[in-house]
Design a protein around this motif. Structure first.
Motif, short mmCIF file in Angstrom:
data_model
loop_
_atom_site.label_atom_id
_atom_site.label_comp_id
_atom_site.label_asym_id
_atom_site.label_seq_id
_atom_site.Cartn_x
_atom_site.Cartn_y
_atom_site.Cartn_z
N LYS A 1 0.82 -1.22 0.00
CA LYS A 1 0.00 0.00 0.00
C LYS A 1 0.85 1.26 0.00
N THR A 2 2.07 1.14 0.49
CA THR A 2 2.96 2.31 0.56
C THR A 2 3.25 2.85 -0.83
N VAL A 3 3.53 1.94 -1.75
CA VAL A 3 3.85 2.37 -3.12
C VAL A 3 2.70 2.09 -4.07
N LYS A 4 1.56 1.66 -3.55
CA LYS A 4 0.36 1.39 -4.35
C LYS A 4 0.66 0.42 -5.49
N HIS A 5 1.12 -0.74 -5.06
CA HIS A 5 1.55 -1.74 -6.03
C HIS A 5 1.06 -3.12 -5.57
N LEU A 6 0.62 -3.91 -6.52
CA LEU A 6 0.33 -5.30 -6.19
C LEU A 6 0.90 -6.21 -7.27
N SER A 7 1.14 -7.44 -6.88
CA SER A 7 1.71 -8.39 -7.81
C SER A 7 1.00 -9.73 -7.68
N LEU A 8 1.04 -10.46 -8.78
CA LEU A 8 0.50 -11.81 -8.82
C LEU A 8 1.67 -12.74 -9.10
N GLN A 9 1.87 -13.71 -8.25
CA GLN A 9 2.93 -14.68 -8.45
C GLN A 9 2.28 -16.03 -8.75
N ILE A 10 2.75 -16.64 -9.82
CA ILE A 10 2.27 -17.97 -10.19
C ILE A 10 3.44 -18.93 -10.06
N ALA A 11 3.28 -19.93 -9.22
CA ALA A 11 4.36 -20.89 -9.00
C ALA A 11 4.27 -22.01 -10.04
N ALA A 12 5.45 -22.47 -10.45
CA ALA A 12 5.54 -23.61 -11.38
C ALA A 12 4.59 -23.42 -12.56
N THR A 13 4.82 -22.36 -13.31
CA THR A 13 3.93 -21.97 -14.40
C THR A 13 3.77 -23.09 -15.42
N GLN A 14 2.53 -23.28 -15.83
CA GLN A 14 2.19 -24.36 -16.75
C GLN A 14 1.65 -23.78 -18.07
N PRO A 15 1.67 -24.54 -19.14
CA PRO A 15 1.12 -24.04 -20.41
C PRO A 15 -0.31 -23.55 -20.29
N GLY A 16 -1.10 -24.17 -19.42
CA GLY A 16 -2.48 -23.75 -19.22
C GLY A 16 -2.61 -22.41 -18.54
N ASP A 17 -1.50 -21.87 -18.05
CA ASP A 17 -1.52 -20.53 -17.44
C ASP A 17 -1.41 -19.43 -18.49
N SER A 18 -1.12 -19.80 -19.72
CA SER A 18 -1.01 -18.80 -20.79
C SER A 18 -2.36 -18.10 -20.96
N ALA A 19 -2.33 -16.78 -20.81
CA ALA A 19 -3.57 -16.00 -20.85
C ALA A 19 -3.19 -14.53 -20.65
N VAL A 20 -4.19 -13.68 -20.67
CA VAL A 20 -3.99 -12.29 -20.28
C VAL A 20 -4.46 -12.14 -18.84
N TYR A 21 -3.64 -11.48 -18.03
CA TYR A 21 -3.94 -11.30 -16.62
C TYR A 21 -4.22 -9.83 -16.36
#
Lengths: 108, 111
Positions: A68-88
């Motif tokens: 919240k200090t820098v108004k930033h968020l992130s999404l971490q995906i572990a062990a990325t798989q081909p099925g994770d291919s998409a727009v986030y």
């Protein structure tokens, strides 16, 4: 006005690696954020959300971090798989203001 | 399984026509939204509604209007379609600010 933005329009990772998708927001009063995944030809699907009273929330293979200090968020995906291919997309709750999206490509 | 249904998957209309895009949800959600999605611009909010007969403008309401006469139905109206309204239109609904569900989208082409 309010805006939500993403740092990179595209991200390419190797299968099995971890992916990190970043997002910045401008409204310091925002108290709820959501990450969506959109596959080709489909509407966005809910992945994970976080409220501003939390710094971190974990789901299945996904983690959302909120700074919240820098108004930033992130999404971490572990062990990325081909099925994770998409727009986030990250989105700010309430009026659901969306960022522009990051296209994740997973190389086999 | 919860559902947001958009009446048409693909639509082709002529410039100047009045266009109705319909969205129905079966989850008794209070909030409903209309977005358009364009390459490089992400999802932009056109209008949203937080109750029957209530509506608020989003970021790009110009050229659009909406109608919510019943809780389950939220209609997007293009009063006089123009070619710059060619886009993918997405409807969504949510309970409070959670459990947002999207429809599959309507790809509108205005010729």
């Amino acid at each position: 006005g309010e805006s939500v933005g993403l740092h990179l329009p595209t991200l390419s990772v190797q299968e099995g690696d971890n992916s990190i998708i970043n997002c910045a927001y401008s409204n310091s009063a925002s108290d709820y954020f959501i990450w969506y995944k959109q596959e080709s030809g489909k509407g966005p699907q809910f992945i994970i959300d976080i409220r501003s009273n939390m710094d971190k929330r974990q789901g299945q293979r996904v983690t959302v971090l909120l700074n919240k200090t820098v108004k930033h968020l992130s999404l971490q995906i572990a062990a990325t798989q081909p099925g994770d291919s998409a727009v986030y997309f990250c989105a700010e709750g309430g009026k659901l203001i969306f960022g522009q999206g990051t296209e994740l490509s997973v190389k086999p | 399984d919860v559902k947001v249904t958009q009446s048409s998957r693909y639509l082709v209309k002529r410039t100047g026509e009045k266009v109705f895009l319909e969205c129905v949800q079966d989850m008794d959600h209070e909030n409903m939204f209309w977005y358009r999605q364009d390459p490089g611009l992400g999802l932009r909010l056109i209008y949203f509604s937080y109750d029957v007969k209530m509506k608020e403008k989003g970021d790009i309401p110009e050229g659009y209007s909406v109608s919510r006469e019943k809780k389950e139905r939220f209609s997007l109206i293009l009063e006089s379609a123009s070619t710059n309204q060619t886009s993918m239109y997405l409807c969504a609904s949510s309970l409070m600010d959670r459990f947002t569900t999207f429809g599959s989208g309507t790809r509108l082409t205005v010729v």
